[in-house]
Design an enzyme around this catalytic site. Structure first.
Site, PDB file in Angstrom:
ATOM      1  N   VAL A 110       0.863  -1.183   0.000  1.00 16.12           N
ATOM      2  CA  VAL A 110       0.000   0.000   0.000  1.00 16.12           C
ATOM      3  C   VAL A 110       0.902   1.236   0.000  1.00 16.12           C
ATOM      4  O   VAL A 110       1.575   1.520   0.989  1.00 16.12           O
ATOM      5  CB  VAL A 110      -0.928   0.020   1.222  1.00 16.12           C
ATOM      6  CG1 VAL A 110      -1.829   1.258   1.183  1.00 16.12           C
ATOM      7  CG2 VAL A 110      -1.767  -1.244   1.293  1.00 16.12           C
ATOM      8  N   THR A 111       0.943   1.943  -1.109  1.00 13.47           N
ATOM      9  CA  THR A 111       1.762   3.157  -1.204  1.00 13.47           C
ATOM     10  C   THR A 111       0.967   4.267  -1.874  1.00 13.47           C
ATOM     11  O   THR A 111       0.123   4.007  -2.734  1.00 13.47           O
ATOM     12  CB  THR A 111       3.054   2.933  -2.011  1.00 13.47           C
ATOM     13  OG1 THR A 111       2.745   2.882  -3.418  1.00 13.47           O
ATOM     14  CG2 THR A 111       3.772   1.662  -1.613  1.00 13.47           C
ATOM     15  N   VAL A 112       1.249   5.502  -1.466  1.00 15.10           N
ATOM     16  CA  VAL A 112       0.744   6.695  -2.137  1.00 15.10           C
ATOM     17  C   VAL A 112       1.913   7.672  -2.252  1.00 15.10           C
ATOM     18  O   VAL A 112       2.607   7.937  -1.265  1.00 15.10           O
ATOM     19  CB  VAL A 112      -0.417   7.353  -1.363  1.00 15.10           C
ATOM     20  CG1 VAL A 112      -0.876   8.632  -2.075  1.00 15.10           C
ATOM     21  CG2 VAL A 112      -1.585   6.387  -1.203  1.00 15.10           C
ATOM     22  N   ARG A 118      -3.370  13.154   0.651  1.00 16.87           N
ATOM     23  CA  ARG A 118      -4.580  13.881   1.074  1.00 16.87           C
ATOM     24  C   ARG A 118      -5.509  14.198  -0.097  1.00 16.87           C
ATOM     25  O   ARG A 118      -6.097  15.274  -0.173  1.00 16.87           O
ATOM     26  CB  ARG A 118      -4.206  15.162   1.835  1.00 16.87           C
ATOM     27  CG  ARG A 118      -3.339  14.885   3.051  1.00 16.87           C
ATOM     28  CD  ARG A 118      -3.231  16.059   4.002  1.00 16.87           C
ATOM     29  NE  ARG A 118      -2.379  15.739   5.128  1.00 16.87           N
ATOM     30  CZ  ARG A 118      -2.747  15.029   6.193  1.00 16.87           C
ATOM     31  NH1 ARG A 118      -3.974  14.546   6.260  1.00 16.87           N
ATOM     32  NH2 ARG A 118      -1.910  14.784   7.180  1.00 16.87           N
ATOM     33  N   GLY A 120      -7.648  11.487  -0.994  1.00 23.21           N
ATOM     34  CA  GLY A 120      -8.587  10.379  -0.900  1.00 23.21           C
ATOM     35  C   GLY A 120      -8.134   9.110  -1.576  1.00 23.21           C
ATOM     36  O   GLY A 120      -8.912   8.141  -1.696  1.00 23.21           O
ATOM     37  N   ALA A 122      -5.644   6.850  -0.664  1.00 22.09           N
ATOM     38  CA  ALA A 122      -5.498   5.719   0.267  1.00 22.09           C
ATOM     39  C   ALA A 122      -6.864   5.182   0.685  1.00 22.09           C
ATOM     40  O   ALA A 122      -7.066   3.960   0.770  1.00 22.09           O
ATOM     41  CB  ALA A 122      -4.689   6.148   1.486  1.00 22.09           C
ATOM     42  N   ARG A 123      -7.786   6.093   0.934  1.00 25.90           N
ATOM     43  CA  ARG A 123      -9.143   5.655   1.308  1.00 25.90           C
ATOM     44  C   ARG A 123      -9.740   4.775   0.224  1.00 25.90           C
ATOM     45  O   ARG A 123     -10.299   3.709   0.506  1.00 25.90           O
ATOM     46  CB  ARG A 123     -10.022   6.880   1.544  1.00 25.90           C
ATOM     47  CG  ARG A 123     -11.486   6.535   1.767  1.00 25.90           C
ATOM     48  CD  ARG A 123     -12.366   7.773   1.689  1.00 25.90           C
ATOM     49  NE  ARG A 123     -13.773   7.425   1.709  1.00 25.90           N
ATOM     50  CZ  ARG A 123     -14.758   8.247   1.366  1.00 25.90           C
ATOM     51  NH1 ARG A 123     -14.476   9.475   0.967  1.00 25.90           N
ATOM     52  NH2 ARG A 123     -16.015   7.842   1.403  1.00 25.90           N
ATOM     53  N   GLU A 147       2.795   1.670   9.458  1.00 26.83           N
ATOM     54  CA  GLU A 147       2.308   2.769  10.295  1.00 26.83           C
ATOM     55  C   GLU A 147       1.043   2.311  11.003  1.00 26.83           C
ATOM     56  O   GLU A 147       0.158   1.719  10.386  1.00 26.83           O
ATOM     57  CB  GLU A 147       2.020   4.013   9.449  1.00 26.83           C
ATOM     58  CG  GLU A 147       3.253   4.585   8.766  1.00 26.83           C
ATOM     59  CD  GLU A 147       2.931   5.848   7.970  1.00 26.83           C
ATOM     60  OE1 GLU A 147       2.559   6.857   8.591  1.00 26.83           O
ATOM     61  OE2 GLU A 147       3.038   5.801   6.731  1.00 26.83           O
ATOM     62  N   TYR A 151      -5.017   2.342   9.656  1.00 31.95           N
ATOM     63  CA  TYR A 151      -5.966   1.318   9.225  1.00 31.95           C
ATOM     64  C   TYR A 151      -7.198   1.163  10.104  1.00 31.95           C
ATOM     65  O   TYR A 151      -8.179   0.549   9.683  1.00 31.95           O
ATOM     66  CB  TYR A 151      -5.226  -0.006   9.078  1.00 31.95           C
ATOM     67  CG  TYR A 151      -4.145   0.088   8.028  1.00 31.95           C
ATOM     68  CD1 TYR A 151      -4.476   0.087   6.682  1.00 31.95           C
ATOM     69  CD2 TYR A 151      -2.811   0.260   8.377  1.00 31.95           C
ATOM     70  CE1 TYR A 151      -3.502   0.217   5.706  1.00 31.95           C
ATOM     71  CE2 TYR A 151      -1.825   0.389   7.406  1.00 31.95           C
ATOM     72  CZ  TYR A 151      -2.171   0.381   6.077  1.00 31.95           C
ATOM     73  OH  TYR A 151      -1.215   0.519   5.105  1.00 31.95           O
ATOM     74  N   TYR A 435       3.972  -9.140   5.500  1.00 33.51           N
ATOM     75  CA  TYR A 435       3.427  -9.277   4.146  1.00 33.51           C
ATOM     76  C   TYR A 435       2.816  -7.964   3.712  1.00 33.51           C
ATOM     77  O   TYR A 435       2.744  -7.016   4.485  1.00 33.51           O
ATOM     78  CB  TYR A 435       2.418 -10.422   4.030  1.00 33.51           C
ATOM     79  CG  TYR A 435       1.147 -10.294   4.852  1.00 33.51           C
ATOM     80  CD1 TYR A 435       0.013  -9.695   4.311  1.00 33.51           C
ATOM     81  CD2 TYR A 435       1.056 -10.805   6.159  1.00 33.51           C
ATOM     82  CE1 TYR A 435      -1.173  -9.595   5.058  1.00 33.51           C
ATOM     83  CE2 TYR A 435      -0.104 -10.720   6.886  1.00 33.51           C
ATOM     84  CZ  TYR A 435      -1.217 -10.111   6.337  1.00 33.51           C
ATOM     85  OH  TYR A 435      -2.377 -10.034   7.073  1.00 33.51           O
TER      86      TYR A 435
END
Length: 435
Positions: A110-112, A118, A120, A122-123, A147, A151, A435
């Site tokens: 999961v990367t942004v 900011r 949206g 990741a959401r 982090e 979640y 993982y």
């Protein structure tokens, strides 16, 4: 293993529509296309602060990720995604008979990009994964988190705490093994043999550890020091614990980090797996009793690892408990019905869910045989809790009275104690890999 292939599940239309409104393309990435593979690998490295991947690293990553559902978010005309996620369906061991398991939607990478925070993204990545998993009939999702504050808003709860341990080997007084352990010996392994032992022992050992999942070839190659470009690969060493019949019952991959100001080293454990108490004791003795060692370090150890009770001086063992495995229930009846319980129970749970996927009220009845029966009900609840709290409770690694004291569940003290008696497990849940 699960029959469902996550690669057959299309992208979530809700997240696709939302991101399209921001002129972002949300789609499955075709890793058979070299350009798409390179872009995905580069985005992964950027997101986790790794160096730019070379051609061999990209090839190896593509080999691993080809069996997964890889999603990228792309700005107009870009080859490099601004966000990534990948997922696959894997069996997770649950409390019950050896090998009892539940299919889990595993979420990773999961990367942004820092340029697109900011907005949206990741959401929509996380909610899209959960809606896709639920639509495919997978009852629970899981991840390991770099982090810890991200979640919970999506209904995940920390469910599998683990220990990071540091042993002052010079103060520990050594590990003295019971006389009966004399039939278990420790042998060095060459890299290829270490690779084989890591996968084989883990696959057997995980069947008795609620919360654990299968590994994959690239992980074991990395632990064995056989991945191209790994600067520490030449420092990796390995041993196995062998029983009286010559069977491998435990395996340890480690490095020795030289001390700058004296002749000696720190012993860093990369992976430790054991099927039997005798094998576990033998491998800890090998590490702690090793000549010229100042400290022994390990992470991802079960919180009930017997190490402090193996050494002569428990004060030489420093243990830090931290969150590791996060779970997110998607189908309450399927999840609660998949495991066994330690004590009878009869209560009504009212579960709230920010996405509505696990929202509802259920009566859970557990008989003397430890099996649960779950029915939809309109009866008044005995306990009210969010899906994140129920997910934390599920494997027995988090205490119901503790969550009640923290205000995370609403129930009487007696009800919380009854939940703990039923959900608790003799051995702590474990997740021995990232993982």
């Amino acid at each position: 293993m699960a029959d469902l292939d996550a690669r057959d599940v299309p992208v979530d239309p809700t997240s696709q529509e939302r991101l399209s409104a921001s002129r972002l393309e949300y789609r499955v990435v075709d890793l058979s296309d070299p350009a798409q593979l390179r872009g995905f690998a580069r985005a992964d490295a950027r997101g986790f602060l790794d160096k730019e991947p070379d051609d061999e690293t990209i090839r190896v990553m593509g080999e691993m990720m080809s069996g997964r559902r890889n999603i990228g978010v792309y700005a107009p005309g870009a080859d490099l995604p601004v966000a990534t996620v990948d997922s696959w369906v894997t069996p997770m061991t649950v409390p019950g008979d050896a090998g009892a398991h539940l299919d889990m939607w595993a979420i990773s990478i999961v990367t942004v990009a820092a340029t697109h925070r900011r907005r949206g993204i990741a959401r929509n990545l996380l909610e899209g994964e959960l809606r896709a998993a639920a639509s495919a009939g997978v009852p629970i999702a899981g991840l390991t988190a770099t982090e810890a504050t991200i979640y919970g808003r999506y209904g995940f709860g920390p469910a599998i705490p683990v220990s990071r341990v540091r042993v002052d080997a010079r103060r520990a007084g050594g590990v003295t093994l019971p006389a009966a352990d004399g039939a278990t010996t420790v042998e060095y392994l060459e890299p290829e043999a270490l690779l084989a032992a890591l996968g084989e022992v883990h696959e057997r050992a995980r069947l008795d550890r609620p919360g654990d999942i299968p590994g994959w070839p690239l992980r074991w190659r990395r632990m064995a020091g056989l991945v191209p470009g790994d600067e520490r690969s030449r420092a990796v060493r390995g041993v196995r614990a062998v029983d009286a019949d010559g069977g491998t019952r435990g395996v340890l991959a480690y490095t020795l980090d030289e001390l700058p100001d004296e002749f000696g080293a720190d012993f860093a454990i990369r992976h430790l797996d054991a099927e039997t108490p005798e094998a576990l004791r033998a491998l800890w003795a090998f590490a702690v009793n090793h000549d010229l060692i100042r400290t022994v370090h390990a992470d991802l150890r079960p919180i009930d690892d017997p190490l402090p009770w193996l050494v002569a001086n428990q004060r030489a063992v420093q243990t830090t408990v931290h969150d590791h495995g996060w779970l997110r229930i998607l189908d309450v009846p399927a999840v609660l019905g998949a495991r066994s319980y330690r004590a009878p129970l009869d209560l009504v749970l009212r579960v709230s869910d920010p996405l509505g996927l696990a929202e509802g009220s259920w009566r859970l009845r557990v008989g003397q045989d430890g099996k649960g029966v779950i029915d939809v009900t309109t009866d008044a609840p005995d306990v009210e809790l969010g899906v994140d709290a129920l997910s934390s409770l599920y494997l027995g690694g988090v205490s119901a009275p503790t969550l009640r004291a923290a205000g995370r569940i609403s129930a009487s003290a007696e009800t919380a104690a009854a939940i703990q008696n039923a959900f608790g497990t003799a051995a702590a849940p474990a997740l021995t890999i990232w993982y």
